[in-house]
Design a protein around this motif. Structure first.
Motif, PDB file in Angstrom:
ATOM      1  N   ASN A 148       0.754  -1.265  -0.143  1.00  0.00           N
ATOM      2  CA  ASN A 148      -0.122  -0.102  -0.090  1.00  0.00           C
ATOM      3  C   ASN A 148       0.973   1.172   0.019  1.00  0.00           C
ATOM      4  O   ASN A 148       1.906   1.278   0.875  1.00  0.00           O
ATOM      5  CB  ASN A 148      -0.788  -0.040   1.057  1.00  0.00           C
ATOM      6  CG  ASN A 148      -2.194  -0.842   1.114  1.00  0.00           C
ATOM      7  OD1 ASN A 148      -2.463  -1.169  -0.115  1.00  0.00           O
ATOM      8  ND2 ASN A 148      -2.702  -1.124   2.260  1.00  0.00           N
ATOM      9  N   VAL A 149       0.511   2.285  -0.764  1.00  0.00           N
ATOM     10  CA  VAL A 149       1.253   3.412  -0.967  1.00  0.00           C
ATOM     11  C   VAL A 149       0.697   4.558  -0.140  1.00  0.00           C
ATOM     12  O   VAL A 149      -0.613   4.914  -0.166  1.00  0.00           O
ATOM     13  CB  VAL A 149       1.343   3.866  -2.398  1.00  0.00           C
ATOM     14  CG1 VAL A 149       2.327   5.052  -2.738  1.00  0.00           C
ATOM     15  CG2 VAL A 149       1.903   2.494  -3.213  1.00  0.00           C
ATOM     16  N   ALA A 150       1.527   5.414   0.896  1.00  0.00           N
ATOM     17  CA  ALA A 150       1.259   6.342   1.565  1.00  0.00           C
ATOM     18  C   ALA A 150       0.439   7.564   0.486  1.00  0.00           C
ATOM     19  O   ALA A 150      -0.754   7.893   1.086  1.00  0.00           O
ATOM     20  CB  ALA A 150       2.100   6.857   2.068  1.00  0.00           C
ATOM     21  N   GLN A 155      -5.363   9.543   2.647  1.00  0.00           N
ATOM     22  CA  GLN A 155      -6.778  10.126   2.629  1.00  0.00           C
ATOM     23  C   GLN A 155      -7.631   9.210   2.962  1.00  0.00           C
ATOM     24  O   GLN A 155      -8.999   9.389   3.636  1.00  0.00           O
ATOM     25  CB  GLN A 155      -7.168  10.570   1.256  1.00  0.00           C
ATOM     26  CG  GLN A 155      -7.146   9.512   0.240  1.00  0.00           C
ATOM     27  CD  GLN A 155      -7.537  10.166  -1.133  1.00  0.00           C
ATOM     28  OE1 GLN A 155      -7.656  11.561  -1.265  1.00  0.00           O
ATOM     29  NE2 GLN A 155      -8.034   9.277  -2.119  1.00  0.00           N
ATOM     30  N   LEU A 156      -7.521   7.561   3.177  1.00  0.00           N
ATOM     31  CA  LEU A 156      -8.365   6.801   3.572  1.00  0.00           C
ATOM     32  C   LEU A 156      -7.974   6.485   5.007  1.00  0.00           C
ATOM     33  O   LEU A 156      -8.873   5.720   5.699  1.00  0.00           O
ATOM     34  CB  LEU A 156      -8.141   5.539   3.060  1.00  0.00           C
ATOM     35  CG  LEU A 156      -8.427   5.617   1.153  1.00  0.00           C
ATOM     36  CD1 LEU A 156      -7.957   4.186   0.572  1.00  0.00           C
ATOM     37  CD2 LEU A 156      -9.804   6.055   0.913  1.00  0.00           C
ATOM     38  N   LEU A 157      -6.963   6.782   5.736  1.00  0.00           N
ATOM     39  CA  LEU A 157      -6.617   6.400   6.910  1.00  0.00           C
ATOM     40  C   LEU A 157      -7.755   6.580   8.134  1.00  0.00           C
ATOM     41  O   LEU A 157      -7.872   5.975   9.094  1.00  0.00           O
ATOM     42  CB  LEU A 157      -5.409   7.088   7.617  1.00  0.00           C
ATOM     43  CG  LEU A 157      -4.008   6.209   6.954  1.00  0.00           C
ATOM     44  CD1 LEU A 157      -2.677   6.921   7.124  1.00  0.00           C
ATOM     45  CD2 LEU A 157      -4.094   4.883   7.079  1.00  0.00           C
ATOM     46  N   PRO A 158      -8.492   7.972   7.866  1.00  0.00           N
ATOM     47  CA  PRO A 158      -9.341   8.204   8.887  1.00  0.00           C
ATOM     48  C   PRO A 158     -10.495   7.310   8.743  1.00  0.00           C
ATOM     49  O   PRO A 158     -10.872   6.793  10.183  1.00  0.00           O
ATOM     50  CB  PRO A 158     -10.088   9.638   8.298  1.00  0.00           C
ATOM     51  CG  PRO A 158      -8.982  10.116   7.489  1.00  0.00           C
ATOM     52  CD  PRO A 158      -8.162   9.043   6.901  1.00  0.00           C
ATOM     53  N   LEU A 159     -10.882   6.586   7.689  1.00  0.00           N
ATOM     54  CA  LEU A 159     -11.685   5.458   7.605  1.00  0.00           C
ATOM     55  C   LEU A 159     -11.195   4.058   8.264  1.00  0.00           C
ATOM     56  O   LEU A 159     -11.898   3.665   9.079  1.00  0.00           O
ATOM     57  CB  LEU A 159     -11.921   5.242   6.150  1.00  0.00           C
ATOM     58  CG  LEU A 159     -12.882   4.196   5.783  1.00  0.00           C
ATOM     59  CD1 LEU A 159     -14.422   4.338   6.518  1.00  0.00           C
ATOM     60  CD2 LEU A 159     -13.411   3.860   4.306  1.00  0.00           C
ATOM     61  N   ARG A 160      -9.858   3.893   8.367  1.00  0.00           N
ATOM     62  CA  ARG A 160      -9.397   2.757   8.672  1.00  0.00           C
ATOM     63  C   ARG A 160      -9.526   3.010  10.715  1.00  0.00           C
ATOM     64  O   ARG A 160      -9.936   2.152  11.345  1.00  0.00           O
ATOM     65  CB  ARG A 160      -8.138   2.537   8.289  1.00  0.00           C
ATOM     66  CG  ARG A 160      -7.408   1.288   9.101  1.00  0.00           C
ATOM     67  CD  ARG A 160      -5.927   1.088   8.640  1.00  0.00           C
ATOM     68  NE  ARG A 160      -5.125   0.552   9.463  1.00  0.00           N
ATOM     69  CZ  ARG A 160      -4.948  -0.804   9.959  1.00  0.00           C
ATOM     70  NH1 ARG A 160      -5.868  -1.756   9.954  1.00  0.00           N
ATOM     71  NH2 ARG A 160      -4.146  -1.300  10.897  1.00  0.00           N
ATOM     72  N   GLU A 199     -15.053   5.251  -1.053  1.00  0.00           N
ATOM     73  CA  GLU A 199     -14.598   3.954  -0.594  1.00  0.00           C
ATOM     74  C   GLU A 199     -15.803   3.187   0.494  1.00  0.00           C
ATOM     75  O   GLU A 199     -15.618   1.971   0.208  1.00  0.00           O
ATOM     76  CB  GLU A 199     -13.342   4.329   0.118  1.00  0.00           C
ATOM     77  CG  GLU A 199     -12.537   3.388   1.005  1.00  0.00           C
ATOM     78  CD  GLU A 199     -11.806   2.410  -0.076  1.00  0.00           C
ATOM     79  OE1 GLU A 199     -11.973   2.687  -1.401  1.00  0.00           O
ATOM     80  OE2 GLU A 199     -11.308   1.329   0.178  1.00  0.00           O
ATOM     81  N   ILE A 200     -16.363   4.050   1.172  1.00  0.00           N
ATOM     82  CA  ILE A 200     -17.341   3.370   1.894  1.00  0.00           C
ATOM     83  C   ILE A 200     -18.237   2.499   1.042  1.00  0.00           C
ATOM     84  O   ILE A 200     -18.647   1.371   1.203  1.00  0.00           O
ATOM     85  CB  ILE A 200     -18.237   4.406   2.861  1.00  0.00           C
ATOM     86  CG1 ILE A 200     -17.054   4.846   4.073  1.00  0.00           C
ATOM     87  CG2 ILE A 200     -19.247   3.722   3.499  1.00  0.00           C
ATOM     88  CD1 ILE A 200     -18.016   6.019   4.821  1.00  0.00           C
ATOM     89  N   ALA A 279      -1.784  10.181  -6.715  1.00  0.00           N
ATOM     90  CA  ALA A 279      -2.410   9.703  -5.372  1.00  0.00           C
ATOM     91  C   ALA A 279      -2.389   8.009  -5.490  1.00  0.00           C
ATOM     92  O   ALA A 279      -3.595   7.567  -5.237  1.00  0.00           O
ATOM     93  CB  ALA A 279      -3.695  10.138  -5.023  1.00  0.00           C
ATOM     94  N   THR A 280      -1.335   7.503  -5.962  1.00  0.00           N
ATOM     95  CA  THR A 280      -1.319   6.105  -6.016  1.00  0.00           C
ATOM     96  C   THR A 280      -1.693   5.405  -4.611  1.00  0.00           C
ATOM     97  O   THR A 280      -1.068   5.820  -3.671  1.00  0.00           O
ATOM     98  CB  THR A 280       0.130   5.672  -6.288  1.00  0.00           C
ATOM     99  OG1 THR A 280       0.540   6.166  -7.642  1.00  0.00           O
ATOM    100  CG2 THR A 280       0.180   4.138  -6.595  1.00  0.00           C
ATOM    101  N   ARG A 281      -2.354   4.339  -4.740  1.00  0.00           N
ATOM    102  CA  ARG A 281      -2.660   3.435  -3.408  1.00  0.00           C
ATOM    103  C   ARG A 281      -2.017   2.363  -3.492  1.00  0.00           C
ATOM    104  O   ARG A 281      -1.720   1.652  -2.171  1.00  0.00           O
ATOM    105  CB  ARG A 281      -4.418   3.251  -3.465  1.00  0.00           C
ATOM    106  CG  ARG A 281      -5.068   4.298  -3.048  1.00  0.00           C
ATOM    107  CD  ARG A 281      -6.539   4.198  -3.323  1.00  0.00           C
ATOM    108  NE  ARG A 281      -7.003   2.790  -2.345  1.00  0.00           N
ATOM    109  CZ  ARG A 281      -8.457   2.707  -2.272  1.00  0.00           C
ATOM    110  NH1 ARG A 281      -9.254   3.413  -2.896  1.00  0.00           N
ATOM    111  NH2 ARG A 281      -8.756   1.562  -1.432  1.00  0.00           N
TER     112      ARG A 281
END
Ligand SMILES: C[S@@+](CC[C@H](N)C(=O)[O-])C[C@H]1O[C@@H](n2cnc3c(N)ncnc32)[C@H](O)[C@@H]1O
Length: 501
Positions: A148-150, A155-160, A199-200, A279-281
């Motif tokens: 996984n690329v930062a 931007q997805l970390l708040p969801l995790r 994402e959700i 924004a590579t994931r």
């Protein structure tokens, strides 16, 4: 550690991963100036192989290879070993064990595959993974390491974070997953960030094992490309290239305003800049020992020694006269715009040859053949064609390979499917893998038909059996319809290389 409870409780969907095929990896490496070992005689190691849904079809496809899978979750490793036993395949072993404590006598490997592992294990295991790649890769061997690329994951970390905080860490995995689904509903109402909402929405339909092991896993440490490259360097390894789809040169030119020739010396920096720009994931990195051959950015002129395959469809009338953008779709639903008439003709030729691959020169003549057949006003320019094809290859609309192989055989009078396909069709939690290592989306009727293909029944017999089966399930269809459906399904099996001649 004896096992990984979370993967025992909620096993990963173990699927064939087309980007891990050694013939494809060798082709990508070749585009980067790196000559990798012959896949048909390779020793292949897969780390964190789950139940072997990726490795076993590779071993089946390359009977001259020797494949070893290592998996820490006992449930998954045993499911894989049991499947191999039932299949009676001699060139693959699934070992239950920790990749950080591999038996020293496993020997060297030409290909090491670690998909979905590196970012998801503790730092000590990450270190062990790179260490074992250095120790167990042959001199010209290739490792495939995805992570996984930062840039995209930030931007997805708040969801995790929210999912970790609002679900019970002590619950069994399936129960925690159910709780996570309810939390997603709540977040959908509370949040307004479009990227997170997208994402959700995706996670609500994704496989439970994906949501759980990506968002609720103990470890999920996205990293920058620069960090990854530095870690490779500290383990005497080197980056070869990207095995994931990309928009190739265009991306690099956009990110750096540089033509590929001028970029060789600043390649790794350009890759890092690319992640920031796009924004590579997720990355699928190809890696070699640092004492192996030199690698460079991929080059279109190296396409000429490779072969290619594609399974693309277009629901418009294809215009071979003018450079008008048209959309081609692959079975996974990805869309690729193509405007160059010569390239459209090449795509038509490749899709007709699928699952076979056409070597470069044959592709050029086949594309010309298509253009002649349809009296196209445009023509194929030898000078421009490789560059145009390069874009489709880098985006994976067209896949490159070092081994043409794979042919469809027509359904015989008494159709017979190969043993792997029949065992996959009759085993719960296994998908059927088609030619070119794709996961086939078969409904229960399709699986039942495949399971019956032992060469003893005619198409008529099969249709009658299907009619009985469907009637019992409450669906009544006329005989002609069922015969037609059976024939169509058999052709699909043939196109996916499941039938023996
Ligand atoms: C996200 S899953 C990916 C599975 C598979 N590679 C795929 O992509 O479908 C990660 C896998 O790595 C395994 N794993 C984690 N730590 C491991 C270790 N130390 N040794 C061996 N396997 C491990 C997990 O049990 C799990 O099956």
């Amino acid at each position: 550690m004896d096992t990984l409870a979370s993967y025992d409780e909620l096993p990963y969907d173990s699927l064939p991963l087309p980007e891990t095929q050694p013939d494809f990896l060798a082709a990508v490496a070749w585009l980067h100036g790196f000559e990798a070992p012959d896949p048909s005689r390779a020793r292949i190691l897969e780390l964190g192989c789950a139940q072997g849904g990726n490795l076993i079809p590779l071993a089946w496809r390359w009977p001259g290879s020797e494949c070893v899978g290592v998996e820490l979750s006992r449930v998954q490793a045993e499911a894989g070993a049991d499947f191999v036993r039932r299949l009676g395949l001699p060139n693959v072993r699934i070992l239950h064990g920790d990749l950080a404590a591999l038996p020293a006598d496993l020997g060297e490997f030409d290909y090491i595959i670690a998909h979905g592992v590196f970012s998801w294990v503790p730092p000590a295991v990450q270190h062990a993974l790179l260490d074992l790649c250095r120790r167990h890769l042959t001199a010209d061997g290739l490792a495939y390491i995805s992570f996984n690329v930062a840039a995209g994951w930030e931007q997805l970390l708040p969801l995790r974070q929210a999912l970790l905080e609002r679900t019970g860490s002590d619950l069994p995995a399936p129960e925690r997953h159910r709780q996570a689904l309810a939390v997603l509903d709540t977040l959908q109402r509370e949040w307004s960030d479009p990227a997170l909402l997208k994402e959700i929405a995706y996670l609500k339909t994704a496989a439970p094992s994906y949501l759980f092991h990506e968002y609720l896993a103990e470890f999920n440490a996205p990293m920058t490309f620069a960090d990854f490259a530095a870690r490779l360097e500290s383990h005497a390894l080197r980056y070869v290239g990207e095995a994931g789809p990309r928009s190739a040169v265009v991306e690099l030119e956009d990110a750096w305003g540089l033509a590929p020739e001028g970029m060789a010396g600043r390649w790794l920096d350009a890759e890092a800049a690319l992640d920031a720009a796009l924004a590579t994931r997720f990355r699928r990195a190809l890696v070699c020992r640092d004492d192996a051959g030199f690698a460079q950015p991929a080059r279109a002129d190296r396409l000429e020694s490779l072969a290619f395959y594609a399974d693309l469809a277009c629901d418009e009338d294809i215009d071979l006269d003018a450079a008008i953008g048209q959309h081609f779709v692959n079975p996974a639903g990805n869309t690729f715009p193509v405007s160059d008439p010569a390239l459209k003709a090449a795509v038509i030729a490749l899709s007709a040859a699928y699952p076979g691959a056409l070597p470069f020169r044959e592709l050029v003549s086949a594309a010309r053949g298509v253009m002649d057949e349809f009296s196209a006003a445009a023509s194929l320019e030898e000078g421009a064609f490789p560059e145009a094809l390069f874009q489709l290859v880098m985006s994976h609309a067209v896949m490159p390979t070092v081994a043409a192989g794979a042919h469809a055989s027509q359904p015989a009078e008494r159709p017979c499917a190969h043993a792997l396909a029949r065992l996959q069709a009759t085993s719960a939690n296994w998908v059927v893998s088609g030619a070119r290592h794709v996961a086939m989306d078969l409904d229960p009727a399709g699986r039942a038909l495949l399971a019956m293909l032992d060469g003893s029944r005619t198409v008529e017999d099969l249709a009658l059996a299907m009619q009985d089966m469907l009637r019992e399930a409450g669906t009544v269809l006329p005989r002609e319809t069922i015969v037609e459906l059976t024939r169509r399904q058999l052709w699909l099996f043939a196109r996916q290389g499941l039938l023996t001649a």
